[in-house]
Design a protein around this motif. Sequence first.
Motif, PDB file in Angstrom:
ATOM      1  N   ILE A   1       2.467   3.840 -11.050  1.00  0.00           N
ATOM      2  CA  ILE A   1       2.344   4.216  -9.636  1.00  0.00           C
ATOM      3  C   ILE A   1       2.876   5.630  -9.409  1.00  0.00           C
ATOM      4  O   ILE A   1       2.235   6.453  -8.738  1.00  0.00           O
ATOM      5  N   ILE A   2       4.046   5.925  -9.954  1.00  0.00           N
ATOM      6  CA  ILE A   2       4.639   7.257  -9.788  1.00  0.00           C
ATOM      7  C   ILE A   2       3.754   8.331 -10.407  1.00  0.00           C
ATOM      8  O   ILE A   2       3.564   9.411  -9.834  1.00  0.00           O
ATOM      9  N   GLU A   3       3.193   8.060 -11.586  1.00  0.00           N
ATOM     10  CA  GLU A   3       2.305   9.030 -12.240  1.00  0.00           C
ATOM     11  C   GLU A   3       1.053   9.284 -11.416  1.00  0.00           C
ATOM     12  O   GLU A   3       0.563  10.419 -11.350  1.00  0.00           O
ATOM     13  N   LYS A   4       0.524   8.260 -10.783  1.00  0.00           N
ATOM     14  CA  LYS A   4      -0.636   8.448  -9.910  1.00  0.00           C
ATOM     15  C   LYS A   4      -0.279   9.353  -8.732  1.00  0.00           C
ATOM     16  O   LYS A   4      -1.084  10.183  -8.294  1.00  0.00           O
ATOM     17  N   GLY A   5       0.926   9.183  -8.225  1.00  0.00           N
ATOM     18  CA  GLY A   5       1.372  10.044  -7.143  1.00  0.00           C
ATOM     19  C   GLY A   5       1.535  11.488  -7.583  1.00  0.00           C
ATOM     20  O   GLY A   5       1.214  12.422  -6.831  1.00  0.00           O
ATOM     21  N   GLN A   6       2.017  11.696  -8.784  1.00  0.00           N
ATOM     22  CA  GLN A   6       2.169  13.049  -9.305  1.00  0.00           C
ATOM     23  C   GLN A   6       0.826  13.739  -9.463  1.00  0.00           C
ATOM     24  O   GLN A   6       0.720  14.955  -9.302  1.00  0.00           O
ATOM     25  N   ALA A   7      -0.201  12.956  -9.779  1.00  0.00           N
ATOM     26  CA  ALA A   7      -1.538  13.518  -9.955  1.00  0.00           C
ATOM     27  C   ALA A   7      -2.218  13.818  -8.621  1.00  0.00           C
ATOM     28  O   ALA A   7      -3.171  14.611  -8.573  1.00  0.00           O
ATOM     29  N   ASP A   8      -1.744  13.205  -7.546  1.00  0.00           N
ATOM     30  CA  ASP A   8      -2.344  13.402  -6.222  1.00  0.00           C
ATOM     31  C   ASP A   8      -1.248  13.302  -5.178  1.00  0.00           C
ATOM     32  O   ASP A   8      -0.974  12.231  -4.634  1.00  0.00           O
TER      33      ASP A   8
ATOM     34  N   ILE B   1      -5.605   6.218   0.030  1.00  0.00           N
ATOM     35  CA  ILE B   1      -4.509   5.257   0.179  1.00  0.00           C
ATOM     36  C   ILE B   1      -4.441   4.404  -1.078  1.00  0.00           C
ATOM     37  O   ILE B   1      -5.437   3.775  -1.460  1.00  0.00           O
ATOM     38  N   LEU B   2      -3.283   4.389  -1.703  1.00  0.00           N
ATOM     39  CA  LEU B   2      -3.069   3.576  -2.904  1.00  0.00           C
ATOM     40  C   LEU B   2      -2.355   2.287  -2.520  1.00  0.00           C
ATOM     41  O   LEU B   2      -1.325   2.312  -1.841  1.00  0.00           O
ATOM     42  N   ILE B   3      -2.888   1.138  -2.971  1.00  0.00           N
ATOM     43  CA  ILE B   3      -2.288  -0.162  -2.663  1.00  0.00           C
ATOM     44  C   ILE B   3      -2.045  -0.909  -3.966  1.00  0.00           C
ATOM     45  O   ILE B   3      -2.955  -1.557  -4.506  1.00  0.00           O
ATOM     46  N   PRO B   4      -0.830  -0.840  -4.500  1.00  0.00           N
ATOM     47  CA  PRO B   4      -0.513  -1.612  -5.713  1.00  0.00           C
ATOM     48  C   PRO B   4      -0.335  -3.090  -5.356  1.00  0.00           C
ATOM     49  O   PRO B   4       0.357  -3.426  -4.389  1.00  0.00           O
ATOM     50  N   LEU B   5      -0.948  -3.972  -6.138  1.00  0.00           N
ATOM     51  CA  LEU B   5      -0.856  -5.413  -5.896  1.00  0.00           C
ATOM     52  C   LEU B   5      -0.589  -6.120  -7.219  1.00  0.00           C
ATOM     53  O   LEU B   5      -1.090  -5.712  -8.262  1.00  0.00           O
ATOM     54  N   ASP B   6       0.189  -7.197  -7.147  1.00  0.00           N
ATOM     55  CA  ASP B   6       0.496  -7.953  -8.364  1.00  0.00           C
ATOM     56  C   ASP B   6      -0.019  -9.392  -8.295  1.00  0.00           C
ATOM     57  O   ASP B   6       0.343 -10.229  -9.112  1.00  0.00           O
ATOM     58  N   GLY B   7      -0.858  -9.679  -7.305  1.00  0.00           N
ATOM     59  CA  GLY B   7      -1.407 -11.021  -7.172  1.00  0.00           C
ATOM     60  C   GLY B   7      -0.576 -11.946  -6.315  1.00  0.00           C
ATOM     61  O   GLY B   7      -0.991 -13.078  -6.036  1.00  0.00           O
ATOM     62  N   SER B   8       0.584 -11.492  -5.869  1.00  0.00           N
ATOM     63  CA  SER B   8       1.466 -12.348  -5.073  1.00  0.00           C
ATOM     64  C   SER B   8       1.183 -12.200  -3.588  1.00  0.00           C
ATOM     65  O   SER B   8       0.705 -11.159  -3.125  1.00  0.00           O
ATOM     66  N   LYS B   9       1.500 -13.240  -2.822  1.00  0.00           N
ATOM     67  CA  LYS B   9       1.377 -13.178  -1.371  1.00  0.00           C
ATOM     68  C   LYS B   9       2.361 -12.174  -0.796  1.00  0.00           C
ATOM     69  O   LYS B   9       2.115 -11.560   0.249  1.00  0.00           O
ATOM     70  N   THR B  10       3.480 -12.014  -1.482  1.00  0.00           N
ATOM     71  CA  THR B  10       4.476 -11.041  -1.038  1.00  0.00           C
ATOM     72  C   THR B  10       3.889  -9.641  -1.011  1.00  0.00           C
ATOM     73  O   THR B  10       3.990  -8.923  -0.015  1.00  0.00           O
ATOM     74  N   ALA B  11       3.278  -9.220  -2.111  1.00  0.00           N
ATOM     75  CA  ALA B  11       2.701  -7.875  -2.187  1.00  0.00           C
ATOM     76  C   ALA B  11       1.589  -7.681  -1.166  1.00  0.00           C
ATOM     77  O   ALA B  11       1.362  -6.568  -0.676  1.00  0.00           O
ATOM     78  N   GLU B  12       0.894  -8.773  -0.829  1.00  0.00           N
ATOM     79  CA  GLU B  12      -0.240  -8.688   0.099  1.00  0.00           C
ATOM     80  C   GLU B  12       0.186  -8.474   1.551  1.00  0.00           C
ATOM     81  O   GLU B  12      -0.662  -8.217   2.412  1.00  0.00           O
ATOM     82  N   ARG B  13       1.486  -8.571   1.829  1.00  0.00           N
ATOM     83  CA  ARG B  13       1.955  -8.405   3.209  1.00  0.00           C
ATOM     84  C   ARG B  13       1.683  -6.999   3.741  1.00  0.00           C
ATOM     85  O   ARG B  13       1.706  -6.763   4.949  1.00  0.00           O
ATOM     86  N   VAL B  14       1.433  -6.052   2.864  1.00  0.00           N
ATOM     87  CA  VAL B  14       1.160  -4.685   3.298  1.00  0.00           C
ATOM     88  C   VAL B  14      -0.288  -4.509   3.743  1.00  0.00           C
ATOM     89  O   VAL B  14      -0.636  -3.532   4.418  1.00  0.00           O
TER      90      VAL B  14
END
Length: 301
Positions: free
Chosen positions: A96-103, A5-18
């Motif tokens: 993120i897209i490149e990571k998905g292409q690799a897996d 499971i890949l979880i991209p985060l940018d340090g914001s509370k918004t991104a952490e909602r996932v």
Amino acid sequence: MYSKILIPLDGSKTAERVLPYARYLAGKFKVPIELLAVIDIAEMAAHMSAEKARFLDTMIEDGVKHSTVYLRGIASTFPDADVKCNVERGHAANVIIEKGQADTAMLMTMATHGRSGLNRFLLGSVTEKVLRGTANPLLLVRATEEAKSVGEAVLKSIIVPLDGSELAESVLPMVVGLAKKLDLEIELLRVYHIPHYAYASDASYSVVEYDEIIASVRDEANEYLEKKAAEVKKLGVAKVLCLAKEGFAGDEIIAVGRNTPGSLIAMCSHGRSGAKRWVLGSVAETVVRHSSGPVLVSRAG
């Protein structure tokens, strides 16, 4: 069924909602977790004056250190999980897209974010680019003020919108795997709608005739759903419900999701199969933009 499971985060509370949903899935699937932060060097440089450009390398290194500490803190909230923290450099969506292409077996989880107003919701640019560009399954959670970033979410059912096309049905194998693994109920949903212009232009069209047409379409929808439910049950899912509703596809899918606590909406991201079918891409994006619950988007072949 997922490699990780890949979880991209940018340090914001918004991104952490996932995160509550990611924790739930991580606990159920027992697969590795990758927490990802991306340092966008080009974006940083674009906002720096020429005289301050000499500090760019230092700022990048500081950003890497800060992001690493941040991701490690998030990793500590995943008990008994194999969590890897990665800080990479580049444009976030591309990385993120490149990571998905690799897996291609990797599940991505992201929050939709941006501005809200007039009952509209604008996807964050990164999330929208990933939604349009990746072939990986993508779990999207709308970051509302009420949404939490702590704890663990719980899912009870999967709502599967179907329009009668093979493209829409291509999500079913993934849904069956999820339902069996997580012990979830599946609710098959078909929304039917006859456009006003299809009958309003003919003055000889009576209300009775229109009602008969609607009844016929409803019966056809229910027959189709019962057939698909039987197929799903044969694959080992015991709890399968069927629901046919009249209305606009996006509106009805969102409404059913809101009225079904603990539900996950699973659907294809695009496809088109005739004048009587959905344009799945636009419907999926409408649902992602406005759904109050999580949406699992699968790219149709």
